[in-house]
Design a protein around this motif. Structure first.
Motif, PDB file in Angstrom:
ATOM      1  N   GLY A 259      -0.264  -5.542  -2.707  1.00  0.00           N
ATOM      2  CA  GLY A 259      -0.375  -5.364  -3.397  1.00  0.00           C
ATOM      3  C   GLY A 259       0.856  -6.426  -4.445  1.00  0.00           C
ATOM      4  N   ASP A 260       0.858  -6.140  -5.654  1.00  0.00           N
ATOM      5  CA  ASP A 260       1.961  -6.452  -6.414  1.00  0.00           C
ATOM      6  C   ASP A 260       2.753  -5.094  -7.305  1.00  0.00           C
ATOM      7  N   LEU A 261       3.237  -5.186  -6.285  1.00  0.00           N
ATOM      8  CA  LEU A 261       4.691  -4.044  -6.447  1.00  0.00           C
ATOM      9  C   LEU A 261       5.876  -4.063  -7.420  1.00  0.00           C
TER      10      LEU A 261
ATOM     11  N   VAL B 183      14.674  -0.287  -6.431  1.00  0.00           N
ATOM     12  CA  VAL B 183      14.687  -0.591  -5.259  1.00  0.00           C
ATOM     13  C   VAL B 183      14.742   1.293  -4.485  1.00  0.00           C
ATOM     14  N   GLU B 184      15.567   1.970  -4.668  1.00  0.00           N
ATOM     15  CA  GLU B 184      15.668   3.031  -4.648  1.00  0.00           C
ATOM     16  C   GLU B 184      14.471   4.065  -3.979  1.00  0.00           C
ATOM     17  N   ALA B 185      13.927   3.949  -6.002  1.00  0.00           N
ATOM     18  CA  ALA B 185      12.246   4.550  -5.632  1.00  0.00           C
ATOM     19  C   ALA B 185      11.518   3.933  -4.803  1.00  0.00           C
ATOM     20  N   LEU B 186      11.360   2.651  -4.617  1.00  0.00           N
ATOM     21  CA  LEU B 186      10.511   1.512  -3.857  1.00  0.00           C
ATOM     22  C   LEU B 186      10.640   2.596  -2.524  1.00  0.00           C
ATOM     23  N   GLY B 187      11.470   2.087  -1.700  1.00  0.00           N
ATOM     24  CA  GLY B 187      12.217   2.748  -0.473  1.00  0.00           C
ATOM     25  C   GLY B 187      11.484   4.623  -0.069  1.00  0.00           C
TER      26      GLY B 187
END
Length: 262
Positions: free
Chosen positions: A149-151, A177-181
């Motif tokens: 998806g479009d993250l 970036v930290e949250a996605l990681g």
């Protein structure tokens, strides 16, 4: 059962039906996951897709914004959706192939212009959405699953045209970036695109604002294909259909592809 999967933020499936049909004809993925369909489910132009061989669809829609759909040549079973952060938005759908592989299609909120939830409600919604995804993956411990998806986050330095210039720009800020990681780690998801293409600049989105998007090449990799570790080694042939961004009246996103030998 090898199959090729594509993910694409289409930015209105009805407006861009001809582009979807062209992409399906030229690239022929077995499964196409669309985001930002901007259409109620009953108004998605399914007849044209069926005529092209995509006879199966699982979707959630809304009038004018959001919306996710999975079009497939292969039989699909609808296995539900989640309203992360309780936004009331059509941003997630899950479907299962006959081989037992579950496909999650996500459209994560963009987050507005300012990376500060105190002054920007949309950024807070984005962060809450990611946190609930993280917690769900911790609890569910997904297996034999693909997430696409479009993250709306470009996590790596080489996922954006200029890392330093974009550190304070929503989609590449350290907090996002930290949250996605953390979300990725919670499901032990493997970034298939970067597994296949580990080095170098790689983009899937270029702003409409650029006079010549191709020459300026100020892109970001916002669109992703992940897989759980039990099937990640079955993935190969990842690529981004950059040329599609140059078609007439395009989406500002290009489709991302991967093949799975499952």
């Amino acid at each position: 059962m090898p199959f090729t999967l594509a993910t694409w933020n289409i930015n209105s499936v009805r407006l861009r039906e001809p582009l979807v049909l062209r992409m399906l004809a030229e690239h022929g993925p077995d499964v196409l996951c669309l985001q930002e369909c901007k259409s109620p489910v009953e108004k998605i132009p399914l007849e044209g897709f069926k005529a092209a061989g995509y006879t199966h669809m699982v979707a959630r829609g809304q009038k004018g914004y959001n919306g996710v759909a999975i079009l497939s040549k292969l039989p699909l079973q609808d296995v539900g959706d989640k309203d992360f952060a309780q936004l009331g938005h059509a941003r997630h759908i899950a479907a299962q192939l006959e081989n037992g592989t579950t496909i999650h299609n996500f459209y994560v909120p963009a987050g507005g212009d300012k990376p500060d939830r105190a002054i920007n409600e949309k950024f807070g919604q984005k962060m809450d959405y990611l946190a609930e995804m993280r917690d769900w993956f911790h609890a569910e411990k997904p297996e034999k699953s693909i997430l696409v998806g479009d993250l709306n986050i470009a996590p790596r330095e080489d996922d954006v045209w200029d890392h330093k210039k974009l550190l304070k720009v929503v989609s590449h800020t350290p907090v996002e970036v930290e949250a996605l990681g953390a979300t990725q780690d919670a499901g032990r998801w493997v970034d298939i695109t970067r597994q296949d293409i580990p080095e170098g600049k790689l983009y899937s989105w270029w702003s409409y604002r650029a006079r010549d998007w191709d020459a300026a090449d100020k892109g970001r990799r916002l669109d992703h294909i992940w897989a759980t570790p039990d099937i990640s080694n079955a993935a190969h042939s990842s690529h981004i259909g950059r040329a599609v961004r140059g078609w007439e009246q395009p989406s500002d996103h290009a489709p991302v592809f991967a093949t799975f030998d499952l």
